[in-house]
Motif scaffolding. Sequence first.
Motif, PDB file in Angstrom:
ATOM      1  N   GLY A 130       0.797  -1.218   0.000  1.00  0.00           N
ATOM      2  CA  GLY A 130       0.000   0.000   0.000  1.00  0.00           C
ATOM      3  C   GLY A 130       0.828   1.265   0.000  1.00  0.00           C
ATOM      4  O   GLY A 130       0.276   2.366  -0.046  1.00  0.00           O
ATOM      5  N   GLN A 131       2.137   1.139   0.035  1.00  0.00           N
ATOM      6  CA  GLN A 131       3.007   2.326   0.093  1.00  0.00           C
ATOM      7  C   GLN A 131       2.972   3.075  -1.241  1.00  0.00           C
ATOM      8  O   GLN A 131       3.137   2.487  -2.308  1.00  0.00           O
ATOM      9  CB  GLN A 131       4.438   1.906   0.398  1.00  0.00           C
ATOM     10  N   PRO A 132       2.749   4.384  -1.198  1.00  0.00           N
ATOM     11  CA  PRO A 132       2.733   5.174  -2.445  1.00  0.00           C
ATOM     12  C   PRO A 132       4.109   5.221  -3.094  1.00  0.00           C
ATOM     13  O   PRO A 132       5.140   5.292  -2.422  1.00  0.00           O
ATOM     14  CB  PRO A 132       2.303   6.568  -1.976  1.00  0.00           C
ATOM     15  N   VAL A 133       4.093   5.190  -4.407  1.00  0.00           N
ATOM     16  CA  VAL A 133       5.325   5.253  -5.193  1.00  0.00           C
ATOM     17  C   VAL A 133       5.215   6.437  -6.155  1.00  0.00           C
ATOM     18  O   VAL A 133       4.181   6.609  -6.821  1.00  0.00           O
ATOM     19  CB  VAL A 133       5.546   3.951  -5.976  1.00  0.00           C
ATOM     20  N   LEU A 134       6.238   7.253  -6.212  1.00  0.00           N
ATOM     21  CA  LEU A 134       6.260   8.434  -7.074  1.00  0.00           C
ATOM     22  C   LEU A 134       7.506   8.426  -7.937  1.00  0.00           C
ATOM     23  O   LEU A 134       8.486   7.749  -7.633  1.00  0.00           O
ATOM     24  CB  LEU A 134       6.248   9.721  -6.254  1.00  0.00           C
ATOM     25  N   ASP A 135       7.460   9.205  -9.010  1.00  0.00           N
ATOM     26  CA  ASP A 135       8.698   9.557  -9.690  1.00  0.00           C
ATOM     27  C   ASP A 135       8.877  11.062  -9.560  1.00  0.00           C
ATOM     28  O   ASP A 135       8.218  11.699  -8.727  1.00  0.00           O
ATOM     29  CB  ASP A 135       8.699   9.071 -11.144  1.00  0.00           C
ATOM     30  N   ILE A 203      -4.909  16.327  -8.832  1.00  0.00           N
ATOM     31  CA  ILE A 203      -4.019  15.949  -7.735  1.00  0.00           C
ATOM     32  C   ILE A 203      -4.726  14.939  -6.858  1.00  0.00           C
ATOM     33  O   ILE A 203      -5.965  14.812  -6.896  1.00  0.00           O
ATOM     34  CB  ILE A 203      -3.606  17.186  -6.905  1.00  0.00           C
ATOM     35  N   SER A 204      -3.953  14.214  -6.087  1.00  0.00           N
ATOM     36  CA  SER A 204      -4.565  13.239  -5.181  1.00  0.00           C
ATOM     37  C   SER A 204      -5.351  13.982  -4.104  1.00  0.00           C
ATOM     38  O   SER A 204      -4.882  14.961  -3.532  1.00  0.00           O
ATOM     39  CB  SER A 204      -3.483  12.364  -4.558  1.00  0.00           C
ATOM     40  N   SER A 205      -6.557  13.473  -3.837  1.00  0.00           N
ATOM     41  CA  SER A 205      -7.421  14.153  -2.870  1.00  0.00           C
ATOM     42  C   SER A 205      -7.158  13.706  -1.441  1.00  0.00           C
ATOM     43  O   SER A 205      -7.565  14.372  -0.492  1.00  0.00           O
ATOM     44  CB  SER A 205      -8.887  13.883  -3.220  1.00  0.00           C
ATOM     45  N   GLY A 206      -6.483  12.562  -1.286  1.00  0.00           N
ATOM     46  CA  GLY A 206      -6.256  12.040   0.061  1.00  0.00           C
ATOM     47  C   GLY A 206      -7.419  11.239   0.595  1.00  0.00           C
ATOM     48  O   GLY A 206      -7.299  10.611   1.658  1.00  0.00           O
ATOM     49  N   LEU A 207      -8.539  11.231  -0.117  1.00  0.00           N
ATOM     50  CA  LEU A 207      -9.697  10.467   0.326  1.00  0.00           C
ATOM     51  C   LEU A 207      -9.428   8.971   0.143  1.00  0.00           C
ATOM     52  O   LEU A 207      -8.819   8.557  -0.836  1.00  0.00           O
ATOM     53  CB  LEU A 207     -10.935  10.874  -0.471  1.00  0.00           C
ATOM     54  N   GLY A 208      -9.879   8.202   1.077  1.00  0.00           N
ATOM     55  CA  GLY A 208      -9.653   6.764   1.016  1.00  0.00           C
ATOM     56  C   GLY A 208      -8.418   6.333   1.785  1.00  0.00           C
ATOM     57  O   GLY A 208      -8.249   5.150   2.090  1.00  0.00           O
ATOM     58  N   GLY A 209      -7.567   7.274   2.113  1.00  0.00           N
ATOM     59  CA  GLY A 209      -6.412   6.963   2.942  1.00  0.00           C
ATOM     60  C   GLY A 209      -5.307   6.191   2.256  1.00  0.00           C
ATOM     61  O   GLY A 209      -4.333   5.790   2.903  1.00  0.00           O
ATOM     62  N   ARG A 210      -5.463   5.973   0.967  1.00  0.00           N
ATOM     63  CA  ARG A 210      -4.417   5.212   0.275  1.00  0.00           C
ATOM     64  C   ARG A 210      -3.238   6.107  -0.095  1.00  0.00           C
ATOM     65  O   ARG A 210      -2.086   5.788   0.176  1.00  0.00           O
ATOM     66  CB  ARG A 210      -5.003   4.569  -0.991  1.00  0.00           C
ATOM     67  N   PRO A 212      -1.486  10.064  -0.052  1.00  0.00           N
ATOM     68  CA  PRO A 212      -1.533  11.351   0.630  1.00  0.00           C
ATOM     69  C   PRO A 212      -2.093  12.422  -0.299  1.00  0.00           C
ATOM     70  O   PRO A 212      -2.095  12.275  -1.525  1.00  0.00           O
ATOM     71  CB  PRO A 212      -0.064  11.619   0.972  1.00  0.00           C
ATOM     72  N   LYS A 213      -2.555  13.493   0.269  1.00  0.00           N
ATOM     73  CA  LYS A 213      -3.209  14.563  -0.485  1.00  0.00           C
ATOM     74  C   LYS A 213      -2.185  15.483  -1.151  1.00  0.00           C
ATOM     75  O   LYS A 213      -1.129  15.767  -0.596  1.00  0.00           O
ATOM     76  CB  LYS A 213      -4.100  15.376   0.456  1.00  0.00           C
TER      77      LYS A 213
END
Length: 269
Positions: A130-135, A203-210, A212-213
């Motif tokens: 579940g960890q977010p991954v970015l570039d 952009i990510s809304s942060g809703l759902g907790g998956r 971050p916003k």
Amino acid sequence: MALALALMWVDHHYSWLQPARMVSGYLLEPAQTTAMVPSALVNWFGESAATRQELLHANKQLSARNLILETRVQRLAALEAENIELRELLNASEKLGSRVLVSSVLAVDPDPYSQQIFINKGSEDDVFVGQPVLDAYGLLGQVIDVLPRRSRVLMIADSNHAIPVQVNRNGVRAIAAGTGALDSLELIYVPNTADIEVGDLLISSGLGGRYPKGYPVATVTQVENIAGKPFASVTAKPSAHLDRSRHLLLLFSDTQPQTPAEFTAEQPK
């Protein structure tokens, strides 16, 4: 023979025969030149053959050297591109202001209907499901499977993935779902009256907790309102370079480790 010897003796001790020797020199010069032609031709052909062999050898050496240099140039170009990507990733990590872990892409899932990749970090590096991954440009996906030294990442373009987003311009919320194509996301259940325009940053809304916003997800590329249908057709291009980035960031802030069962239960779409 005796006459010749006598003439040579006289010419050596006296100058009487000097005019005759000059005249005979002029007369005999064409014959001497003609007599030297065969040896000159032999020397010319020999030098030409040697020069041709040297040129062929030099040409082979230059071709091999040119190939090596071209290979080195290509390698330098690849290193330069990697250096630029790492610098952009470093700048992105500084902007995040959160604890991040840099990882590299090991492989891409060969399944054409799956947009998943493998990275070189695992549970030994505290990576969790579940960890977010970015570039360096935006959200790329999330970790869905963790092994000791490698992990599997589900990218946002996968057809089984969806992420809550909002328009950065006005805060309108939507769900960006993967289409299976790396360059396209689909906003689902968007009312025809929603204020969404081409060029809007999602952009990510942060809703759902998956996730971050506030992280860039995609840019709207097409909005189509179809008469008679309650929802508009909206497509967007992911901000992350899903098909190019080789170095990624694993984000630790605002996320909590989850068990695979919890992740499966919250798997979107």
